[in-house]
Scaffold this motif. Structure first.
Motif, PDB file in Angstrom:
ATOM      1  N   LEU A   1      31.347  20.848   3.787  1.00  0.00           N
ATOM      2  CA  LEU A   1      30.124  20.048   3.805  1.00  0.00           C
ATOM      3  C   LEU A   1      28.900  20.921   3.553  1.00  0.00           C
ATOM      4  N   ARG A   2      28.879  22.108   4.166  1.00  0.00           N
ATOM      5  CA  ARG A   2      27.737  23.000   3.937  1.00  0.00           C
ATOM      6  C   ARG A   2      27.789  23.621   2.540  1.00  0.00           C
ATOM      7  N   THR A   3      28.990  23.867   2.035  1.00  0.00           N
ATOM      8  CA  THR A   3      29.123  24.400   0.681  1.00  0.00           C
ATOM      9  C   THR A   3      28.563  23.427  -0.341  1.00  0.00           C
ATOM     10  N   ALA A   4      28.668  22.118  -0.044  1.00  0.00           N
ATOM     11  CA  ALA A   4      28.213  21.083  -0.977  1.00  0.00           C
ATOM     12  C   ALA A   4      26.728  20.782  -0.856  1.00  0.00           C
ATOM     13  N   ASN A   5      25.985  21.552  -0.101  1.00  0.00           N
ATOM     14  CA  ASN A   5      24.554  21.296   0.079  1.00  0.00           C
ATOM     15  C   ASN A   5      23.838  21.224  -1.274  1.00  0.00           C
ATOM     16  N   GLN A   6      23.018  20.169  -1.454  1.00  0.00           N
ATOM     17  CA  GLN A   6      22.284  19.889  -2.685  1.00  0.00           C
ATOM     18  C   GLN A   6      23.192  19.559  -3.861  1.00  0.00           C
TER      19      GLN A   6
ATOM     20  N   GLU B   1      37.621  13.476  12.775  1.00  0.00           N
ATOM     21  CA  GLU B   1      36.931  13.852  11.539  1.00  0.00           C
ATOM     22  C   GLU B   1      36.105  12.685  10.992  1.00  0.00           C
ATOM     23  N   GLN B   2      36.614  11.464  11.172  1.00  0.00           N
ATOM     24  CA  GLN B   2      35.846  10.292  10.738  1.00  0.00           C
ATOM     25  C   GLN B   2      34.528  10.188  11.493  1.00  0.00           C
ATOM     26  N   ALA B   3      34.574  10.421  12.809  1.00  0.00           N
ATOM     27  CA  ALA B   3      33.348  10.338  13.618  1.00  0.00           C
ATOM     28  C   ALA B   3      32.360  11.424  13.225  1.00  0.00           C
ATOM     29  N   MET B   4      32.838  12.641  12.989  1.00  0.00           N
ATOM     30  CA  MET B   4      31.962  13.739  12.601  1.00  0.00           C
ATOM     31  C   MET B   4      31.363  13.504  11.221  1.00  0.00           C
ATOM     32  N   LEU B   5      32.173  12.937  10.311  1.00  0.00           N
ATOM     33  CA  LEU B   5      31.686  12.670   8.963  1.00  0.00           C
ATOM     34  C   LEU B   5      30.592  11.609   8.979  1.00  0.00           C
ATOM     35  N   LEU B   6      30.751  10.584   9.795  1.00  0.00           N
ATOM     36  CA  LEU B   6      29.737   9.537   9.893  1.00  0.00           C
ATOM     37  C   LEU B   6      28.386  10.124  10.293  1.00  0.00           C
ATOM     38  N   LYS B   7      28.372  11.007  11.272  1.00  0.00           N
ATOM     39  CA  LYS B   7      27.123  11.640  11.701  1.00  0.00           C
ATOM     40  C   LYS B   7      26.539  12.495  10.583  1.00  0.00           C
ATOM     41  N   ALA B   8      27.403  13.217   9.876  1.00  0.00           N
ATOM     42  CA  ALA B   8      26.921  14.087   8.802  1.00  0.00           C
ATOM     43  C   ALA B   8      26.299  13.278   7.669  1.00  0.00           C
ATOM     44  N   ILE B   9      26.872  12.104   7.364  1.00  0.00           N
ATOM     45  CA  ILE B   9      26.337  11.268   6.295  1.00  0.00           C
ATOM     46  C   ILE B   9      24.987  10.680   6.697  1.00  0.00           C
ATOM     47  N   GLU B  10      24.903  10.185   7.929  1.00  0.00           N
ATOM     48  CA  GLU B  10      23.703   9.479   8.366  1.00  0.00           C
ATOM     49  C   GLU B  10      22.550  10.414   8.696  1.00  0.00           C
ATOM     50  N   GLU B  11      22.852  11.565   9.303  1.00  0.00           N
ATOM     51  CA  GLU B  11      21.786  12.442   9.807  1.00  0.00           C
ATOM     52  C   GLU B  11      21.632  13.727   9.014  1.00  0.00           C
ATOM     53  N   LYS B  12      22.570  13.998   8.117  1.00  0.00           N
ATOM     54  CA  LYS B  12      22.566  15.256   7.350  1.00  0.00           C
ATOM     55  C   LYS B  12      22.686  16.467   8.272  1.00  0.00           C
ATOM     56  N   ARG B  13      23.178  16.237   9.490  1.00  0.00           N
ATOM     57  CA  ARG B  13      23.374  17.318  10.463  1.00  0.00           C
ATOM     58  C   ARG B  13      24.711  17.118  11.164  1.00  0.00           C
TER      59      ARG B  13
ATOM     60  N   VAL C   1      23.962  22.329  12.282  1.00  0.00           N
ATOM     61  CA  VAL C   1      23.599  22.855  10.970  1.00  0.00           C
ATOM     62  C   VAL C   1      23.257  21.669  10.079  1.00  0.00           C
ATOM     63  N   GLU C   2      22.592  21.940   8.959  1.00  0.00           N
ATOM     64  CA  GLU C   2      22.170  20.872   8.056  1.00  0.00           C
ATOM     65  C   GLU C   2      22.842  21.025   6.696  1.00  0.00           C
ATOM     66  N   SER C   3      23.070  19.899   6.056  1.00  0.00           N
ATOM     67  CA  SER C   3      23.571  19.901   4.680  1.00  0.00           C
ATOM     68  C   SER C   3      23.226  18.561   4.050  1.00  0.00           C
ATOM     69  N   ASP C   4      22.540  18.618   2.917  1.00  0.00           N
ATOM     70  CA  ASP C   4      22.143  17.404   2.197  1.00  0.00           C
ATOM     71  C   ASP C   4      23.009  17.288   0.942  1.00  0.00           C
TER      72      ASP C   4
END
Length: 535
Positions: A277-282, A297-309, A319-322
Motif C-alpha cells: 500500500l505504501r509502495t503504491a503511494n501516488q 485484512e478487509q477491515a484494514m483495507l477499508l480504513k486505508a481506502i477511506e482515510e488514506k492512513r 502511516v499515510e499512502s494516497d
C-alpha cells in the motif's frame, strides 16, 4: 520558489523569418518570448520542419543574443504535409509521449501563435487533453514596434471553467484513449466497446476505487495496468503500478505484505517493511481476487481506502499512502456479502464503479481482431511474420467462433493457441493441417476435468421435462434444447445466456431483448429459468 518556464512551440516560417539586420526591426513571435524583462524562459523546445532548419538556427542564435539564460533545443519534425491533420497530430503526439515532462519542477507553456492552423489545433488538443501539461501561451506584437520590444504574452489555462465550451468540442483525445485501453484492437462487440468507453471516462476523471469482475483470463489485470498507464500519460499519477493476487496471500504474511510491518513485530521480522500500500503511494494498487482476503485484512483495507492512513503490523503510529485502488474478482461478491465471507461496508466502498468483463466465448466477433493482434505481437517479439493462408484462417475462425469453442481460459487459451500456431508454422504460413491439429488439441484440452468438462457434459432432459415429453421430441429439437440448456447452466444470468445464444442475430435487431427471446423459447418446452439456475 517559482518553477522555471519551458516553452514548446513551432517555428514561424513567415512571422519568425528574416536574415539581415532589418529582422530586428520587426516583431518575431518566437524571439519575443525571450525579450520580456519580467519573465525568463529557461528552455525552449522549438519544433521545425526539415526544410526550415537554416531559419531555426538563426532564431536560436538570436534568442541566445537577447536572452543568454534561455536554452533552445531544436526539434526536427519529418512532415511530408504540414497541412495534413492526421500526420501532424500523430508526429506531435508521439513526440509528446516520449518527452520527459516534470511538472513538479517545471512549468510548461505551449506557444500557439506560430505554425500552420493545423499545427495550432493539434497543439491545442494535446494541451487540452494534458498529453502536454501546462497552459497555452498566445503572443501578439506591441502597438508600436521598437527594437527589443517583446509585445504581449497571454496565458490561457484550459482548466478554468470559462474554457469548458471550447474544450467540449475536442473529443479526439478521448478516442485515442479508448483505443489505448484496447491496445489498438478494433473490437466489434457492442457491449464490450460501450464498457471500455465508460471506463475511459472514469479512468481519467476519477480516483475512486474501481472493481473489475470477470472470469479468469478475461483481461482484468491487463485492463487495470492500461488504466494506470493512461492516467500516467495524462500526468495524473506519479507513483508506480503495484499488483498482487490476493489468493497468494496467506496467514500472518498477508497483512505484512499489504500494510508492512515494524522490525521485531513477529518472528522473522528482521527489518522494517513498507508494504504494497505504501509502495503504491501516488500510483495505483491492483488487488486481483480481492474476495480471497481474510476478515482482518478487509477491515484494514477499508480504513486505508477511506482515510488514506493505516497501521503497519506491530506499529503504534499510523502511516499515510494516497493510492487509487483497482480490484479484480471472478466471484460474485454480492453472494459473499450475503453469506458473511466479505465485509458489506468494504464492498459498498469498492462498488462505486463496477465493470463485468465478458469472457471470450461471449465476444465471438472479437476473436478475429484479437488473433491478428496476437500475431502482430509474435512478429514483434520474434522478428518473424506469420500469417494464415485463406482456407486455414476460415477454418480456425469457424471453430473459434462456434459454440464448441468454450474458451474456458479466455484470452490465455487464445494466446496459447495462436503462439502454438505461429511457432509451428513453416515458412511463415499457417496451413489447414496445422489448424486442424490445433483444433484437436483445444478439444482435448476442454474435455479434461473442471469447469470445461461440465460445459460439455450431458444434460438430463428427462429430469427437466419428464420421459414422455422428451420421447415426443424430434432428434433435431432434443439436440438443440440440450445445447441451449448447457449454455444456460453456465451463464451468470438469463440475459448473459441470451447474449451468447443470439450473438449474431442480435446485431441485426433494432430492439434487443435477448432475455425475453430465451425465456419464450424455454417456456415453449415448459422450462423456467429458475429451475435451470438451481439445477
Amino acid at each position: 520558489m517559482k518553477k522555471p518556464i519551458v516553452v514548446i512551440g513551432f517555428l514561424g516560417t513567415q512571422l519568425d523569418a528574416g536574415q539581415g539586420a532589418g529582422r530586428w526591426n520587426k516583431w518575431r513571435p518566437t524571439v519575443s518570448l525571450a525579450q520580456h524583462e519580467d519573465m525568463v524562459v529557461a528552455r525552449m523546445e522549438l519544433l521545425y520542419t526539415l526544410r526550415h532548419k537554416a531559419l531555426a538556427e538563426v532564431v536560436k542564435a538570436d534568442i541566445a543574443t537577447v536572452s543568454p539564460e534561455t536554452t533552445v533545443n531544436l526539434v526536427p519534425l519529418d512532415l511530408e504535409d504540414p497541412w495534413d491533420f492526421g500526420e501532424v497530430y500523430t508526429r506531435l503526439y508521439d513526440w509528446a509521449r516520449a518527452y520527459p515532462f516534470d511538472t513538479e519542477r517545471e512549468q510548461y507553456w505551449t506557444h500557439i501563435t506560430t505554425g500552420t492552423h493545423v499545427a495550432q489545433i493539434c497543439m491545442f488538443l494535446l494541451s487540452e487533453s494534458r498529453v502536454v501539461p501546462g497552459v497555452l501561451a498566445q503572443t501578439s506584437p506591441p502597438k508600436k514596434q521598437r527594437e527589443g520590444e517583446g509585445g504581449k504574452c497571454t496565458l490561457i489555462d484550459l482548466d478554468l471553467s470559462r474554457y469548458d465550451v471550447i474544450a467540449r468540442r475536442f473529443d479526439a483525445e478521448q478516442r485515442d484513449a479508448v483505443a489505448f485501453l484496447k491496445s489498438g484492437i478494433a473490437t466489434r462487440n457492442a457491449r464490450f466497446n460501450a464498457l471500455i468507453d465508460e471506463i475511459e471516462r472514469v479512468a481519467v476523471r476519477s480516483r475512486a476505487p474501481i472493481l473489475l469482475v470477470g472470469p479468469t483470463g478475461a483481461g482484468k489485470s491487463f485492463l487495470a495496468r492500461r488504466m494506470f498507464e493512461l492516467k500516467q500519460a495524462r500526468h495524473q499519477m506519479t507513483g508506480p503500478f503495484v499488483e498482487v493476487n490476493c489468493a497468494t496471500l496467506r496467514g500472518d504474511g498477508a497483512a505484512s505484505t499489504l500494510f508492512g510491518h515494524k522490525k521485531g513485530s513477529f518472528t522473522g521480522a528482521a527489518s522494517d517493511r513498507p508494504g504494497l500500500l505504501r509502495t503504491a503511494n501516488q500510483g495505483a494498487l491492483f488487488l486481483d481476487e480481492i474476495g480471497e482476503l481474510g476478515p482482518d485484512e478487509q477491515a484494514m483495507l477499508l480504513k486505508a481506502i477511506e482515510e488514506k492512513r493505516f497501521f503497519p503490523v506491530g506499529a503504534d503510529k499510523e502511516v499515510e499512502s494516497d493510492f487509487q485502488l483497482i480490484a479484480g474478482t471472478n466471484r460474485d461478491l454480492r453472494s459473499d456479502v450475503a453469506e458473511g465471507r466479505f465485509r458489506e461496508d468494504l464492498f459498498a466502498r469498492i462498488n462505486l464503479w463496477t465493470y463485468d468483463l465478458p469472457g471470450l466465448a461471449q465476444r465471438p466477433e472479437d476473436i478475429e481482431p484479437n488473433v491478428d493482434h496476437l500475431l502482430a505481437i509474435h512478429a514483434a517479439e520474434n522478428h518473424r511474420v506469420v500469417r494464415f493462408n485463406a482456407e486455414a484462417r476460415a477454418a480456425y475462425l469457424r471453430f473459434a467462433q462456434s459454440g464448441e469453442a468454450i474458451w474456458s481460459g479466455n484470452f490465455r487459451d487464445l494466446s496459447a493457441s495462436v503462439t502454438r500456431l505461429a511457432t509451428l508454422a513453416d515458412g511463415g504460413r499457417i496451413p489447414v493441417a496445422l489448424v486442424e491439429a490445433e483444433i484437436a488439441r483445444l478439444r482435448w484440452l476442454w474435455k479434461r476435468g473442471g469447469p470445461a468438462a461440465a460445459v460439455s457434459g450431458d444434460v438430463d432432459l428427462d429430469a427437466l421435462l419428464g420421459e414422455e415429453r422428451v420421447a415426443a421430441l424430434d432428434l433435431f429439437d432434443r439436440l438443440q434444447l440440450e445445447a441451449v440448456v448447457r449454455v444456460c447452466k453456465q451463464a451468470r444470468s438469463l440475459s448473459d445466456a441470451g447474449r451468447q445464444l443470439f450473438q449474431a442475430s442480435r446485431e441485426q435487431r433494432s430492439v434487443v431483448n435477448d432475455a425475453d427471446r430465451l425465456r419464450k423459447y424455454l417456456a415453449k418446452h415448459g422450462i423456467e429459468w429458475g429451475r435451470l439456475a438451481e439445477a
